[in-house]
Design a protein around this motif. Structure first.
Motif, PDB file in Angstrom:
ATOM      1  N   ASP A 181       0.948  -6.828   0.409  1.00  0.00           N
ATOM      2  CA  ASP A 181      -0.097  -5.807   0.372  1.00  0.00           C
ATOM      3  C   ASP A 181       0.558  -4.441   0.394  1.00  0.00           C
ATOM      4  O   ASP A 181       1.726  -4.301   0.760  1.00  0.00           O
ATOM      5  N   LYS A 182      -0.211  -3.414   0.041  1.00  0.00           N
ATOM      6  CA  LYS A 182       0.346  -2.060   0.026  1.00  0.00           C
ATOM      7  C   LYS A 182       0.764  -1.666   1.438  1.00  0.00           C
ATOM      8  O   LYS A 182      -0.026  -1.748   2.385  1.00  0.00           O
ATOM      9  N   CYS A 183       2.038  -1.299   1.581  1.00  0.00           N
ATOM     10  CA  CYS A 183       2.575  -0.931   2.882  1.00  0.00           C
ATOM     11  C   CYS A 183       3.816  -0.057   2.691  1.00  0.00           C
ATOM     12  O   CYS A 183       4.209   0.243   1.569  1.00  0.00           O
ATOM     13  N   ILE A 184       4.434   0.323   3.793  1.00  0.00           N
ATOM     14  CA  ILE A 184       5.662   1.130   3.775  1.00  0.00           C
ATOM     15  C   ILE A 184       6.845   0.208   4.017  1.00  0.00           C
ATOM     16  O   ILE A 184       6.836  -0.606   4.947  1.00  0.00           O
ATOM     17  N   TYR A 185       7.867   0.338   3.180  1.00  0.00           N
ATOM     18  CA  TYR A 185       9.118  -0.413   3.339  1.00  0.00           C
ATOM     19  C   TYR A 185      10.174   0.553   3.853  1.00  0.00           C
ATOM     20  O   TYR A 185      10.301   1.669   3.356  1.00  0.00           O
ATOM     21  N   LEU A 186      10.928   0.113   4.849  1.00  0.00           N
ATOM     22  CA  LEU A 186      12.027   0.912   5.409  1.00  0.00           C
ATOM     23  C   LEU A 186      13.299   0.084   5.437  1.00  0.00           C
ATOM     24  O   LEU A 186      13.258  -1.120   5.700  1.00  0.00           O
ATOM     25  N   PRO A 203      -3.984  -0.391   8.796  1.00  0.00           N
ATOM     26  CA  PRO A 203      -5.182  -1.209   8.645  1.00  0.00           C
ATOM     27  C   PRO A 203      -5.848  -1.086   7.274  1.00  0.00           C
ATOM     28  O   PRO A 203      -6.512  -2.005   6.826  1.00  0.00           O
ATOM     29  N   THR A 204      -5.683   0.049   6.619  1.00  0.00           N
ATOM     30  CA  THR A 204      -6.252   0.231   5.282  1.00  0.00           C
ATOM     31  C   THR A 204      -5.169   0.745   4.342  1.00  0.00           C
ATOM     32  O   THR A 204      -4.362   1.604   4.721  1.00  0.00           O
ATOM     33  N   PRO A 205      -5.141   0.252   3.107  1.00  0.00           N
ATOM     34  CA  PRO A 205      -4.117   0.694   2.162  1.00  0.00           C
ATOM     35  C   PRO A 205      -4.266   2.161   1.756  1.00  0.00           C
ATOM     36  O   PRO A 205      -3.311   2.763   1.280  1.00  0.00           O
ATOM     37  N   VAL A 220      -1.613   4.550   3.332  1.00  0.00           N
ATOM     38  CA  VAL A 220      -0.186   4.323   3.090  1.00  0.00           C
ATOM     39  C   VAL A 220       0.461   5.565   2.475  1.00  0.00           C
ATOM     40  O   VAL A 220       1.540   5.989   2.900  1.00  0.00           O
ATOM     41  N   ASP A 221      -0.205   6.170   1.497  1.00  0.00           N
ATOM     42  CA  ASP A 221       0.359   7.361   0.859  1.00  0.00           C
ATOM     43  C   ASP A 221       0.449   8.536   1.833  1.00  0.00           C
ATOM     44  O   ASP A 221       1.389   9.325   1.770  1.00  0.00           O
ATOM     45  N   GLU A 222      -0.515   8.654   2.746  1.00  0.00           N
ATOM     46  CA  GLU A 222      -0.461   9.709   3.765  1.00  0.00           C
ATOM     47  C   GLU A 222       0.745   9.500   4.683  1.00  0.00           C
ATOM     48  O   GLU A 222       1.453  10.454   5.020  1.00  0.00           O
ATOM     49  N   ILE A 223       0.954   8.252   5.095  1.00  0.00           N
ATOM     50  CA  ILE A 223       2.091   7.936   5.963  1.00  0.00           C
ATOM     51  C   ILE A 223       3.395   8.250   5.229  1.00  0.00           C
ATOM     52  O   ILE A 223       4.300   8.876   5.784  1.00  0.00           O
ATOM     53  N   TYR A 224       3.481   7.822   3.975  1.00  0.00           N
ATOM     54  CA  TYR A 224       4.703   8.050   3.197  1.00  0.00           C
ATOM     55  C   TYR A 224       4.982   9.547   3.046  1.00  0.00           C
ATOM     56  O   TYR A 224       6.120   9.994   3.202  1.00  0.00           O
ATOM     57  N   SER A 225       3.960  10.318   2.756  1.00  0.00           N
ATOM     58  CA  SER A 225       4.129  11.765   2.613  1.00  0.00           C
ATOM     59  C   SER A 225       4.621  12.392   3.924  1.00  0.00           C
ATOM     60  O   SER A 225       5.521  13.241   3.923  1.00  0.00           O
ATOM     61  N   ALA A 226       4.048  11.963   5.042  1.00  0.00           N
ATOM     62  CA  ALA A 226       4.476  12.476   6.352  1.00  0.00           C
ATOM     63  C   ALA A 226       5.919  12.064   6.646  1.00  0.00           C
ATOM     64  O   ALA A 226       6.699  12.849   7.201  1.00  0.00           O
ATOM     65  N   MET A 227       6.286  10.837   6.253  1.00  0.00           N
ATOM     66  CA  MET A 227       7.659  10.377   6.474  1.00  0.00           C
ATOM     67  C   MET A 227       8.647  11.237   5.679  1.00  0.00           C
ATOM     68  O   MET A 227       9.713  11.587   6.177  1.00  0.00           O
ATOM     69  N   ARG A 228       8.301  11.540   4.449  1.00  0.00           N
ATOM     70  CA  ARG A 228       9.180  12.387   3.624  1.00  0.00           C
ATOM     71  C   ARG A 228       9.349  13.766   4.252  1.00  0.00           C
ATOM     72  O   ARG A 228      10.433  14.328   4.256  1.00  0.00           O
TER      73      ARG A 228
END
Length: 192
Positions: free
Chosen positions: A71-76, A131-133, A136-144
């Motif tokens: 499922d759509k998620c963040i890979y590290l 919990p919702t896909p 995911v993009d918000e999390i990724y943007s914050a991680m960057r």
């Protein structure tokens, strides 16, 4: 240094937070869900139910990406062989340099002289599934954003990425740019 301890929520430098985030480390799904906090200095996952948390400084995060497997998620990809007692025991760090009888080092027969240094084992794969896909993009943007606040001290900047060429080398480059296939003088000594 990765910090493992009791569950907590940071108060300073928070860039993004999400609740009910699932974590998978290597082949182990860490249960139950927990809270994800992205701060200016680290990624923190905290599980109140098990009273445990892990804090990973941004320089330890070698790769981050959005994936859809399954499922759509963040890979590290972490640049350490993570061990989290009770949650994840890590991978064996052998890679051809195991200890034989009497504590002597052994060469791996499959190494074929490549002189592996074990650095491939010095990494851990991790997935964060909110919990919702949609987030995911918000999390990724914050991680960057957080990653940009903590640049790798060994990384080459864009300005340093190019080597300076000597003046006479630049002339050779110009000659190559102006090279034409019908220019017989340029290919007079080429083998046929």
């Amino acid at each position: 240094m990765v910090t493992i301890g009791e569950a907590f929520s940071p108060v300073d430098g928070i860039v993004y937070s999400a609740s009910d985030v699932k974590v998978k480390i290597g082949d182990s799904i860490i249960a139950p869900v927990g809270a994800l906090h992205l701060t200016e200095s680290s990624l923190i996952w905290s599980c109140e139910e098990r009273n445990s948390s892990i804090s990973i400084p941004w320089p330890r995060v070698g790769v981050q990406a959005v994936t859809s497997n399954p499922d759509k998620c963040i890979y590290l990809m972490l640049d350490i062989n993570l061990t989290w007692p009770g949650f994840y025991e890590g991978r064996a760090q052998n890679n051809g340099h195991g200890l034989g009888e009497g504590g002597e080092g052994e060469e791996d027969e499959n190494d074929e002289g490549h002189e592996s240094d074990g650095s491939e084992n010095e990494m851990t794969e991790m997935w964060l599934q909110p919990p919702t896909p949609q987030i995911v993009d918000e999390i990724y943007s914050a991680m960057r954003e957080c990653q940009s606040l903590n640049p790798d001290p060994g990384a080459v900047s864009e300005d340093e990425d190019y080597m300076e060429a000597e003046e006479d080398e630049l002339g050779e480059v110009d000659d190559m740019r102006n090279l034409q296939l019908d220019d017989e003088d340029k290919f007079a000594d080429a083998e046929e």
